[in-house]
Structures are given as structure tokens and as C-alpha cells.
Design an enzyme around this catalytic site. Structure first.
Site, PDB file in Angstrom:
ATOM      1  N   LYS A 160       0.883  -1.166   0.000  1.00 30.10           N
ATOM      2  CA  LYS A 160       0.000   0.000   0.000  1.00 30.10           C
ATOM      3  C   LYS A 160       0.923   1.218   0.000  1.00 30.10           C
ATOM      4  CE  LYS A 160      -2.510   3.540   1.530  1.00 30.10           C
ATOM      5  NZ  LYS A 160      -1.970   4.844   1.102  1.00 30.10           N
ATOM      6  N   GLU A 234       9.379   2.402  10.877  1.00 30.89           N
ATOM      7  CA  GLU A 234      10.410   3.422  10.716  1.00 30.89           C
ATOM      8  C   GLU A 234       9.669   4.726  10.528  1.00 30.89           C
ATOM      9  OE1 GLU A 234      12.235   6.280   9.107  1.00 30.89           O
ATOM     10  OE2 GLU A 234      12.602   5.006   7.363  1.00 30.89           O
ATOM     11  N   CYS A 268      13.694  11.288   6.429  1.00 29.07           N
ATOM     12  CA  CYS A 268      13.668  11.063   7.876  1.00 29.07           C
ATOM     13  C   CYS A 268      15.076  11.110   8.460  1.00 29.07           C
ATOM     14  CB  CYS A 268      13.029   9.702   8.189  1.00 29.07           C
ATOM     15  SG  CYS A 268      11.304   9.583   7.703  1.00 29.07           S
ATOM     16  N   GLU A 367       9.401  17.508  13.579  1.00 27.68           N
ATOM     17  CA  GLU A 367      10.267  17.277  12.433  1.00 27.68           C
ATOM     18  C   GLU A 367       9.992  18.293  11.334  1.00 27.68           C
ATOM     19  OE1 GLU A 367      11.581  13.578   9.506  1.00 27.68           O
ATOM     20  OE2 GLU A 367       9.618  13.524  10.500  1.00 27.68           O
TER      21      GLU A 367
END
Length: 463
Positions: A160, A234, A268, A367
Site C-alpha cells: 500500500k 520506521e 527522515c 520534524e
């Protein structure tokens, strides 16, 4: 309802795809489950042959695939080509090493005798069909680093993908079919995020892996936990980049720019918080800011472009909000701080450097997913580690020092899944990848990654 490819350079919708309905999803889940029954018994040599063939096809398709990624999510074309090459490398690495990584483990003879057995070993068996929920920022690599080890272990996969990269998602499903993998071995599901829960709860799904945002990870982890299914997550990162007085400053500055704006800052593992010892802070800040300001922002298909658009309008707007919040609360903008005036179309944001960051600013804890760097001066190594660890995330870290005692201190005390000394964080098939705290759990890549979705079976035997 459709899933669209929207060019972030222009904001133009290029194509809309129909989502898979319930019947099509059921067909694909059933095919994955049925295929696993026989695919799990294939030899490592056969799986390796198929994986190498897939890598060869990817090499042949490299330019078209790179163009697709750049058009769908805006990464510079050179970076897209590099991503394709990295994927083919990882596929061949697992083709070469999977059998050894999953070889039976033999306990010490004394321990075998002590257990009362004549022989004992640990045997690794595949779990079944793995659901992969993947992000748009590295639309090929994020999938391959799961798919290559999972398929080499004997699992089947359902993808997905993020809804803004449907062409890449469909290509991946087709790639493994063209390589000769059995029908149903690896398939793409064109579904929205709201349809994930039903698939994950299906008894034919053995486990799940997700790379993405913290909210998405929480959701998948909660559903999988309720179903008692294994997950690997993650999630986000706000990686520190620490520069000490003994650092090679020219290299540290040059690498810092790349580490911050790789993939248009949407990574990331991109360095985001630059923590610099006061003895070299002014030198670093001046040169880093000048280098960030000199970057070329433009069309990612242009070979001269350093920074392309952000992948989505929502992402660009969210980054603006973070910067605006910091400025309202007293942060100083050393460069950037807004949209480029010469780019009225598309979702561009200028490379930005902020200083004067305080804990009440959102960017101190959240972030920044785009080309925005924050600078922190510190007085000593203890403060550097304290600032680095003052984050809900713990994905990776970068430290620049030529002092062995500094290195030992950082390796011991930084709360992260990786410590990269005198270089920027990067992933490699031979090294485990993952984080701690809200950056997730479990590991991808290396032997650790291929064993995440295996059943470590104890085989105890007496004559």
C-alpha cells in the site's frame, strides 16, 4: 474515488487512477496467501535468480523510473537516478547473501548437551504475507529495502504505497511479475489510508511494516497489536548534526548542506538540528548559511537544480507554519524563510537557516520535513549530547570530531539507531537501519532486517 499523480513542480494533475474496490483487494490478498504456500518452499538459488532478473530489469528501466519519481514527488533527477541504482544494488546484495543470513544457527555443543538433546539448531522460516505501508519520499527505495529481503526469505508482499505516487507503486508491482516471480508474490494495492485497517486485520496477513509519520505508525501498531501481529516501524526523525572543535570544518560544512537538503530536505534521516560547539559556531554558521543560500531552487528535471519542490502542497504549508511559529517566538532567519518569488507555481520553499531556537518553538520538537535547518550553539560535549537527545525522535545522528574520547562519548550516550562519525547518515544493505523512541522499532536491511519477518524456530532432537 481516485488516486492522482500531481506534479509538485507545477501543481498540475497528470493522471487519476481508480482505487481498488473490495473485490479486487480480496482477489489480491487471496493470491498473495495462496502463492505463499508454494513460494515458501522454493530454493534460495531460485529466489536469487528471480531477484537478479528484477534488478536487471530495473537497470534497463532506470531513466524512465527516475523520471516518474521526479514527476510524482519532485526529487532532483540526479537523485532519482541514484535511488534506482541503489535499489538494484540492494536487490543483488540480498540475492547474494540471503541464504547465508538465514542459515541454521548451531548452539555450542556444551549447551546442546545441557539441554538434553543430541542435536539442536535454530531454523528460520518465512512468516507469510507481509503488508507494507510505504511513503512517497523515497518511493522506490523504501519499498525495495523491504521487498528484497522479504521475498528472498520466502514471504509474499502486498504494497500500500503513498497515494501521491501511484505510477511508481504500479511499476513496482509489475517489476516483480516481469522478472518471473509467481503471480501473487508481490502486488500493489491502490487503496486509501482508510482501507488499510481491513487489510491488516485480515487473517491472511501475517505481519506489517510501515515507513511514514508517527500518527500513521501509531495507527498501524495499534491495529496490529490488537490482532497480535508483528510490525516494524520506521517513523520520523529530527537527526542531530554535532560539530566539535576538532572537526574538519570545510568537510563538515559541505556535508551539512547535503545532509540537510538531500531529497529536497524530505528525508527522515536528513540532518535537521545542527549543534555546534561555541569555539567554531561563528565559522560554521557563516559558511553553512552562505552555502544554503547559494543552492539553486528550480525544476527538478533540470540537471543544474539542487533543490526541487516539496512533494505536496500540504507539506509545503506545514513547513511554512513551523518556520512562522519559530519566527513569531523569536527565532532569527539567517537565510530563506519563505517561498521563492520566481516560482509562483508548484510547492517550492527556499533553503532556510534558523537560529535562536528555544524549547517553546514547535520546530524544537517537531520534524521539519523540508529544506529548513536549525542552529544550536553549545559550550561542551555534555551540552551537545543533552540538546541532541532533547527530542522525541531517535532515528540517526551525525558527529564531527577527530577526538577518540569524543567519539566514544557520543557512541555511548546519543539516543539514536545510528551514529555516523565524520560523514552523513546513509543506509546500506549490509547495515541495520532503524530508530528508537518515537522513530519506531525493529530494523530494516542487513541480517537483522531479513530476520524480522521470519519465524526463528527451535529444532530440538534426540535419537
Amino acid at each position: 474515488m481516485g488516486i492522482a499523480t500531481v506534479n509538485p513542480t507545477t501543481g498540475e494533475t497528470l493522471r487519476t487512477y481508480d482505487t481498488h474496490g473490495h473485490e479486487e483487494v480480496e482477489r489480491r490478498v487471496a493470491a498473495a496467501h495462496d502463492t505463499f504456500r508454494h513460494y515458501r518452499t522454493t530454493s534460495f538459488s531460485e529466489r536469487a535468480r528471480l531477484m537478479r532478473r528484477a534488478a536487471d530489469l530495473l537497470d534497463e528501466d532506470a531513466e524512465d523510473v527516475a523520471h516518474t519519481m521526479t514527476t510524482e514527488m519532485g526529487k532532483p533527477i540526479a537523485a532519482a537516478r541514484a535511488e534506482v541504482a541503489k535499489c538494484a544494488k540492494a536487490m543483488r546484495w540480498y540475492a547474494d547473501h540471503a541464504e547465508g543470513l538465514l542459515a541454521d544457527e548451531q548452539p555450542a555443543e556444551a549447551d546442546v548437551r545441557d539441554s538434553g538433546a543430541d542435536s539442536a539448531r535454530v531454523h528460520y522460516r518465512p512468516l507469510g504475507t507481509i503488508l507494507a505501508v510505504m511513503p512517497w519520499n523515497f518511493p522506490l527505495w523504501q519499498v525495495i529495502r523491504f521487498a528484497a529481503p522479504a521475498l528472498m526469505a520466502g514471504n509474499t508482499g502486498l504494497l500500500k504505497h503513498a497515494s501521491n505516487v501511484p505510477r511508481t507503486a504500479l511499476y513496482l508491482g509489475d517489476l516483480f511479475r516481469r522478472a518471473g516471480f509467481p503471480e501473487g508474490c508481490f502486488q500493489t494495492l491502490l487503496i486509501g489510508s482508510g482501507a488499510v485497517e481491513a487489510v491488516l486485520r485480515d487473517h491472511r496477513i501475517a505481519a506489517a511494516t510501515l515507513t511514514g509519520s508517527e500518527p500513521a505508525g501509531r495507527s498501524v501498531a495499534a491495529i496490529a497489536g490488537d490482532e497480535v501481529k508483528k510490525t516494524v516501524l520506521e517513523l520520523g526523525g529530527s537527526d542531530p548534526y554535532i560539530v566539535m572543535p576538532s572537526a574538519d570544518l570545510p568537510r563538515a560544512v559541505k556535508t551539512a548542506v547535503t545532509a540537510r537538503v538531500q531529497n529536497n530536505g524530505q528525508s527522515c534521516i536528513a540532518a535537521k538540528r545542527f549543534i555546534v560547539h561555541q569555539d567554531v559556531y561563528d565559522h560554521f554558521a557563516e559558511r553553512f548559511t552562505a552555502a544554503m543560500e547559494a543552492l539553486v531552487v528550480g525544476d527538478p528535471l533540470d540537471e543544474s537544480t539542487d533543490v526541487g519542490p516539496l512533494a505536496t502542497e500540504q507539506g509545503r504549508d506545514g513547513l511554512e507554519e513551523l518556520v512562522d511559529d519559530a519566527v513569531r517566538k523569536g527565532a532569527t532567519v539567517l537565510c530563506g524563510g519563505g517561498r521563492p518569488e520566481d516560482r509562483p507555481r508548484g510547492w517550492f520553499y527556499r533553503p532556510t537557516v534558523l537560529t535562536g531556537i528555544t524549547p517553546e518553538m514547535r520546530i524544537h520538537q517537531e520534524e521539519a520535513f523540508g529544506p529548513v535547518a536549525t542552529l544550536y550553539p553549545v559550550t561542551d560535549i555534555e551540552e551537545a549530547v543533552a540538546v541532541a537527545n532533547d527530542s522525541p525522535f531517535g532515528l540517526s545522528s551525525n558527529v564531527w570530531t577527530r577526538d577518540d574520547e569524543d567519539i566514544a562519548f557520543f557512541v555511548r550516550d546519543l539516543q539514536a539507531g545510528g551514529v555516523f562519525v565524520n560523514g552523513m547518515t546513509a543506509s546500506h544493505p549490509a547495515l541495520p537501519f532503524g530508530g528508537v523512541k518515537r522513530s519506531g522499532y525493529g530494523r530494516e536491511l542487513s541480517g537483522h532486517g531479513i530476520r524480522e519477518f521470519c519465524n526463528a524456530t527451535t529444532v530440538w532432537q534426540r535419537a
